[in-house]
Enzyme design. Structure first.
Site, PDB file in Angstrom:
ATOM      1  N   ASP A 114      -8.242   3.499   5.487  1.00 20.06           N
ATOM      2  CA  ASP A 114      -7.981   4.299   4.296  1.00 20.06           C
ATOM      3  C   ASP A 114      -7.862   5.736   4.766  1.00 20.06           C
ATOM      4  O   ASP A 114      -8.678   6.212   5.551  1.00 20.06           O
ATOM      5  CB  ASP A 114      -9.086   4.160   3.250  1.00 20.06           C
ATOM      6  CG  ASP A 114      -8.593   4.670   1.904  1.00 20.06           C
ATOM      7  OD1 ASP A 114      -7.716   4.010   1.306  1.00 20.06           O
ATOM      8  OD2 ASP A 114      -9.054   5.729   1.444  1.00 20.06           O
ATOM      9  N   TYR A 161       3.398  11.624   4.276  1.00 20.24           N
ATOM     10  CA  TYR A 161       3.434  13.087   4.313  1.00 20.24           C
ATOM     11  C   TYR A 161       3.833  13.629   5.684  1.00 20.24           C
ATOM     12  O   TYR A 161       3.759  14.839   5.911  1.00 20.24           O
ATOM     13  CB  TYR A 161       2.059  13.648   3.951  1.00 20.24           C
ATOM     14  CG  TYR A 161       1.600  13.350   2.536  1.00 20.24           C
ATOM     15  CD1 TYR A 161       1.992  14.152   1.468  1.00 20.24           C
ATOM     16  CD2 TYR A 161       0.756  12.275   2.263  1.00 20.24           C
ATOM     17  CE1 TYR A 161       1.558  13.893   0.177  1.00 20.24           C
ATOM     18  CE2 TYR A 161       0.319  11.998   0.971  1.00 20.24           C
ATOM     19  CZ  TYR A 161       0.727  12.814  -0.059  1.00 20.24           C
ATOM     20  OH  TYR A 161       0.301  12.552  -1.346  1.00 20.24           O
TER      21      TYR A 161
HETATM   22  P1  ITT Z   1      -2.933   0.350   2.035  1.00 19.25           P
HETATM   23  O1  ITT Z   1      -4.065   0.767   1.108  1.00 19.25           O
HETATM   24  O2  ITT Z   1      -2.343  -0.959   1.678  1.00 19.25           O
HETATM   25  O3  ITT Z   1      -3.324   0.466   3.469  1.00 19.25           O
HETATM   26  P2  ITT Z   1      -1.781   2.821   1.083  1.00 19.25           P
HETATM   27  O4  ITT Z   1      -0.478   3.496   1.287  1.00 19.25           O
HETATM   28  O5  ITT Z   1      -2.250   2.641  -0.347  1.00 19.25           O
HETATM   29  O6  ITT Z   1      -1.728   1.415   1.833  1.00 19.25           O
HETATM   30  P3  ITT Z   1      -3.997   4.612   1.483  1.00 19.25           P
HETATM   31  O7  ITT Z   1      -4.617   4.207   0.200  1.00 19.25           O
HETATM   32  O8  ITT Z   1      -4.877   4.758   2.683  1.00 19.25           O
HETATM   33  O9  ITT Z   1      -2.864   3.578   1.918  1.00 19.25           O
HETATM   34  O10 ITT Z   1      -3.195   5.950   1.221  1.00 19.25           O
HETATM   35  C1  ITT Z   1      -2.864   6.797   2.273  1.00 19.25           C
HETATM   36  C2  ITT Z   1      -1.891   7.844   1.789  1.00 19.25           C
HETATM   37  O11 ITT Z   1      -1.829   8.885   2.761  1.00 19.25           O
HETATM   38  C3  ITT Z   1      -0.471   7.311   1.639  1.00 19.25           C
HETATM   39  O12 ITT Z   1       0.226   8.070   0.693  1.00 19.25           O
HETATM   40  C4  ITT Z   1       0.115   7.555   3.021  1.00 19.25           C
HETATM   41  O13 ITT Z   1       1.510   7.701   2.978  1.00 19.25           O
HETATM   42  C5  ITT Z   1      -0.587   8.846   3.434  1.00 19.25           C
HETATM   43  N1  ITT Z   1      -0.831   8.819   4.874  1.00 19.25           N
HETATM   44  C6  ITT Z   1      -1.853   8.220   5.542  1.00 19.25           C
HETATM   45  N2  ITT Z   1      -1.703   8.337   6.857  1.00 19.25           N
HETATM   46  C7  ITT Z   1      -0.556   9.015   7.038  1.00 19.25           C
HETATM   47  C8  ITT Z   1       0.150   9.426   8.181  1.00 19.25           C
HETATM   48  O14 ITT Z   1      -0.258   9.133   9.406  1.00 19.25           O
HETATM   49  N3  ITT Z   1       1.290  10.108   7.990  1.00 19.25           N
HETATM   50  C9  ITT Z   1       1.727  10.389   6.754  1.00 19.25           C
HETATM   51  N4  ITT Z   1       1.141  10.021   5.633  1.00 19.25           N
HETATM   52  C10 ITT Z   1      -0.006   9.333   5.764  1.00 19.25           C
END
Ligand code: ITT
Length: 211
Positions: A69, A154
């Protein structure tokens, strides 16, 4: 070890897969197992949400599971969007809309006040075992426009303070390149996820020994 990368985010899956495969693990995705789970992320912290995802996917698959997460914490926004990063624009997982909203919200924030960090909580769960959480952070700042086309989410707006070098060390990000302008190895060596996964890799032998 065969491990389930418990994510429905294609960009995140790609990173988890390449980092875990570099550590000699065999990675399967929820899709490859025919799993369509989408657990509610009701936690107040990255760690709580990572645990919720790992428990749901591990229970459904019976496999060792790794969940991440993660999100972006922006100083000028009091740490937002934080755990709400995926749904910042109001709907879940719309990367272009999230980026547009962030740019608009930050439009009048001057160069020196655009500090931010990416945070990742990685949860490792072996069937019948305890949850192990590893945190990784990457400091940087928010750009004034999208730059680059690699990666996901992002990435085009986040400019990390440092970048990875081929020998595994890091260097200042002198050119101000965004995450989306870095090669895979340049990002993984300094990224929030790369750091959390490195901490996981270090602890894994002990976790496996106790299983
Ligand atoms: P899962 O829960 O199924 O893993 P999710 O997209 O809902 O997928 P998160 O709840 O962890 O995952 O949300 C993470 C957010 O932060 C999401 O909008 C991602 O695009 C962003 N994010 C996380 N790591 C990133 C990265 O390395 N580069 C760019 N954006 C990232």
């Amino acid at each position: 070890m065969k491990v389930l990368a418990a994510t429905n985010n294609a960009g995140k899956l790609k990173e988890l897969r390449r980092i875990l495969e570099r550590m000699d693990h065999t990675v399967v995705s929820p899709k490859e197992l025919g799993l369509t789970l989408d657990p509610d992320e009701t936690g107040a912290t990255f760690a709580e949400n990572a645990r919720i995802k790992a428990e749901a996917f591990c229970q459904a698959s019976g496999l060792p599971t790794v969940a991440d997460d993660s999100g972006l914490c922006v100083e000028a926004l009091g740490g937002a969007p934080g755990v709400y990063s995926a749904r910042y624009c109001g709907c879940h997982g719309d990367d272009p809309a999230n980026n547009r909203k962030l740019l608009e919200t930050m439009a009048n924030v001057p160069e020196g006040a655009r500090g931010a960090k990416f945070v990742s909580a990685v949860c490792v769960l072996l069937p019948g075992g305890a949850c192990h959480i590893f945190l990784g952070e990457c400091p940087g700042r928010i750009g004034f426009a999208e730059q680059g086309t690699n990666g996901f989410g992002y990435d085009p707006l986040f400019i990390p303070d440092r970048v990875g070098l081929p020998d595994g060390s890091t260097a200042p990000n002198a050119q101000g390149r965004s995450y989306a302008q870095l090669a895979d190895g340049e990002k993984d060596a300094i990224s929030h996820r790369g750091r959390a996964m490195a901490a996981m890799a270090e602890a894994l032998p002990q976790i496996l020994a106790g299983a």
